[in-house]
Design an enzyme around this catalytic site. Structure first.
Site, PDB file in Angstrom:
ATOM      1  N   TYR A 153       0.837  -1.211   0.000  1.00 57.38           N
ATOM      2  CA  TYR A 153       0.000   0.000   0.000  1.00 57.38           C
ATOM      3  C   TYR A 153       0.877   1.269   0.000  1.00 57.38           C
ATOM      4  CZ  TYR A 153      -3.916   2.979   1.624  1.00 57.38           C
ATOM      5  OH  TYR A 153      -4.874   3.951   1.759  1.00 57.38           O
ATOM      6  N   LYS A 157       1.035   4.100  -2.930  1.00 57.69           N
ATOM      7  CA  LYS A 157       0.702   5.513  -2.665  1.00 57.69           C
ATOM      8  C   LYS A 157       1.905   6.428  -2.956  1.00 57.69           C
ATOM      9  CE  LYS A 157      -3.582   4.791  -1.405  1.00 57.69           C
ATOM     10  NZ  LYS A 157      -4.684   5.178  -2.308  1.00 57.69           N
TER      11      LYS A 157
HETATM   12  P1  NAP Z   1     -13.675   2.284   1.157  1.00 61.89           P
HETATM   13  O1  NAP Z   1     -14.635   2.886   2.112  1.00 61.89           O
HETATM   14  O2  NAP Z   1     -13.227   0.868   1.345  1.00 61.89           O
HETATM   15  O3  NAP Z   1     -14.273   2.456  -0.336  1.00 61.89           O
HETATM   16  C1  NAP Z   1     -13.556   1.969  -1.422  1.00 61.89           C
HETATM   17  C2  NAP Z   1     -14.221   2.412  -2.705  1.00 61.89           C
HETATM   18  O4  NAP Z   1     -13.388   1.990  -3.805  1.00 61.89           O
HETATM   19  C3  NAP Z   1     -15.577   1.795  -2.926  1.00 61.89           C
HETATM   20  O5  NAP Z   1     -16.376   2.722  -3.629  1.00 61.89           O
HETATM   21  C4  NAP Z   1     -15.261   0.592  -3.820  1.00 61.89           C
HETATM   22  O6  NAP Z   1     -16.353   0.187  -4.640  1.00 61.89           O
HETATM   23  C5  NAP Z   1     -14.148   1.179  -4.673  1.00 61.89           C
HETATM   24  N1  NAP Z   1     -13.260   0.187  -5.279  1.00 61.89           N
HETATM   25  C6  NAP Z   1     -12.471  -0.724  -4.663  1.00 61.89           C
HETATM   26  N2  NAP Z   1     -11.805  -1.458  -5.570  1.00 61.89           N
HETATM   27  C7  NAP Z   1     -12.189  -1.000  -6.794  1.00 61.89           C
HETATM   28  C8  NAP Z   1     -11.883  -1.364  -8.121  1.00 61.89           C
HETATM   29  N3  NAP Z   1     -11.019  -2.358  -8.401  1.00 61.89           N
HETATM   30  N4  NAP Z   1     -12.486  -0.685  -9.132  1.00 61.89           N
HETATM   31  C9  NAP Z   1     -13.374   0.298  -8.885  1.00 61.89           C
HETATM   32  N5  NAP Z   1     -13.703   0.702  -7.637  1.00 61.89           N
HETATM   33  C10 NAP Z   1     -13.124   0.038  -6.611  1.00 61.89           C
HETATM   34  O7  NAP Z   1     -12.316   3.126   1.086  1.00 61.89           O
HETATM   35  P2  NAP Z   1     -11.993   4.631   1.570  1.00 61.89           P
HETATM   36  O8  NAP Z   1     -11.493   4.563   2.971  1.00 61.89           O
HETATM   37  O9  NAP Z   1     -13.092   5.544   1.210  1.00 61.89           O
HETATM   38  O10 NAP Z   1     -10.705   4.923   0.656  1.00 61.89           O
HETATM   39  C11 NAP Z   1     -10.782   5.663  -0.553  1.00 61.89           C
HETATM   40  C12 NAP Z   1      -9.366   6.023  -0.987  1.00 61.89           C
HETATM   41  O11 NAP Z   1      -8.734   6.775   0.055  1.00 61.89           O
HETATM   42  C13 NAP Z   1      -8.460   4.803  -1.233  1.00 61.89           C
HETATM   43  O12 NAP Z   1      -7.604   5.051  -2.323  1.00 61.89           O
HETATM   44  C14 NAP Z   1      -7.666   4.716   0.045  1.00 61.89           C
HETATM   45  O13 NAP Z   1      -6.424   4.066  -0.161  1.00 61.89           O
HETATM   46  C15 NAP Z   1      -7.491   6.174   0.376  1.00 61.89           C
HETATM   47  N6  NAP Z   1      -7.164   6.422   1.788  1.00 61.89           N
HETATM   48  C16 NAP Z   1      -8.030   6.051   2.775  1.00 61.89           C
HETATM   49  C17 NAP Z   1      -7.674   6.285   4.095  1.00 61.89           C
HETATM   50  C18 NAP Z   1      -8.572   5.907   5.248  1.00 61.89           C
HETATM   51  O14 NAP Z   1      -8.147   6.034   6.411  1.00 61.89           O
HETATM   52  N7  NAP Z   1      -9.797   5.474   5.022  1.00 61.89           N
HETATM   53  C19 NAP Z   1      -6.433   6.885   4.394  1.00 61.89           C
HETATM   54  C20 NAP Z   1      -5.585   7.234   3.358  1.00 61.89           C
HETATM   55  C21 NAP Z   1      -5.963   7.015   2.045  1.00 61.89           C
HETATM   56  P3  NAP Z   1     -17.498  -0.869  -4.107  1.00 61.89           P
HETATM   57  O15 NAP Z   1     -18.366  -0.118  -3.132  1.00 61.89           O
HETATM   58  O16 NAP Z   1     -18.234  -1.258  -5.351  1.00 61.89           O
HETATM   59  O17 NAP Z   1     -16.767  -1.997  -3.462  1.00 61.89           O
END
Ligand code: NAP
Length: 241
Positions: A153, A157
């Protein structure tokens, strides 16, 4: 239809959904990409439409170049333009480096990094024709600082940050800005199984972030920050100062 269109990958839930809603509030029609959760994607579409702009859900796997090419061609055929791209979709497959399987390495690199290459290439093509556009890549503070248990990861990133800076240099003269947001710990499905209580102690603002905290910054970079490109904005409550 309004005249501006934003494509947000992974917009069915979490941070992507909040970004989609924030851009809708700014007057953009929204393409809500998702991987499999059609019900959540449709709910997001309805919430966006309630804000008075248009929205449509497009299911495609961002790590699959063929699916991406087909869907983006359909979107461009139908709407004729893409003004904002948020490369947000992402997954985690955590584990210590020495025990990390090739499968978990590839899944995270493909979904979190190669996806931005696949999606951005056809989108940049139309943005170049428009001579305008803005891309925001969803990085992470661990792409800057590293994190034990997240070699795949963190590498993905960090790669996104390199891609952001390079595209900013290549595309600035075409009127296209490219920036990244690096969130800290944000309350979403991705973090729901972590014991996050122990982290708040190390966060100067003493709380986890909410998806809306990220969305406001994404909207700022995509819409308001006319003279900002190639930047990585940490949105982490001060976690990695
Ligand atoms: P999340 O709640 O798990 O949501 C993930 C989203 O990505 C969902 O809409 C999912 O679609 C979609 N997705 C996953 N795999 C995919 C694929 N192969 N093709 C198309 N869509 C896909 O995640 P989140 O926490 O909102 O994270 C969003 C972004 O922020 C990510 O890049 C993550 O790495 C980054 N981020 C998150 C955090 C954190 O603390 N949460 C921190 C730093 C960075 P479905 O609903 O259809 O499964």
């Amino acid at each position: 239809m309004s005249e501006k269109l934003a494509l947000v990958t992974g917009a069915s839930r979490g941070i992507g959904k909040a970004c989609a809603l924030e851009l809708a509030k700014a007057g953009y029609d929204i393409i809500v990409n998702y991987a499999g959760n059609a019900e959540a994607a449709e709910k997001t579409v309805q919430e966006i439409k309630a804000l008075g702009v248009d929205a449509a859900a497009y299911k495609f796997d961002v790590s699959n170049k063929e699916e991406v090419d087909k869907s983006i061609a359909e979107i461009i055929e139908k709407y004729g333009r893409i003004d904002v791209l948020v490369n947000n979709a992402g997954i985690t497959r955590d584990g210590l480096f020495m025990r990390m399987s090739e499968e978990n390495w590839n899944a995270v690199i493909n979904t979190n990094l190669s996806s931005a290459f696949f999606v951005s290439q056809p989108v940049v093509k139309i943005m170049m024709k428009q001579r305008s556009g803005a891309i925001v890549n969803m990085a992470s503070v661990v792409g800057v600082s590293g994190n034990a248990g997240q070699a795949n990861y963190s590498a993905a990133k960090a790669g996104l940050i390199g891609l952001t800076k390079t595209l900013a240099k290549e595309l600035g003269s075409r009127g296209i800005r490219v920036n990244a947001v690096a969130p800290g710990f944000i309350n979403t499905d991705m973090t729901k199984d972590l014991d996050t209580s122990k982290f708040t102690e190390f966060i100067p603002l003493k709380r986890l972030g909410e998806p809306e905290d990220i969305a406001k910054v994404v909207k700022f970079l995509a819409v308001d920050a006319d003279y900002v490109t190639g930047q990585v904005l940490e949105v982490d409550g001060g976690l990695i100062i």
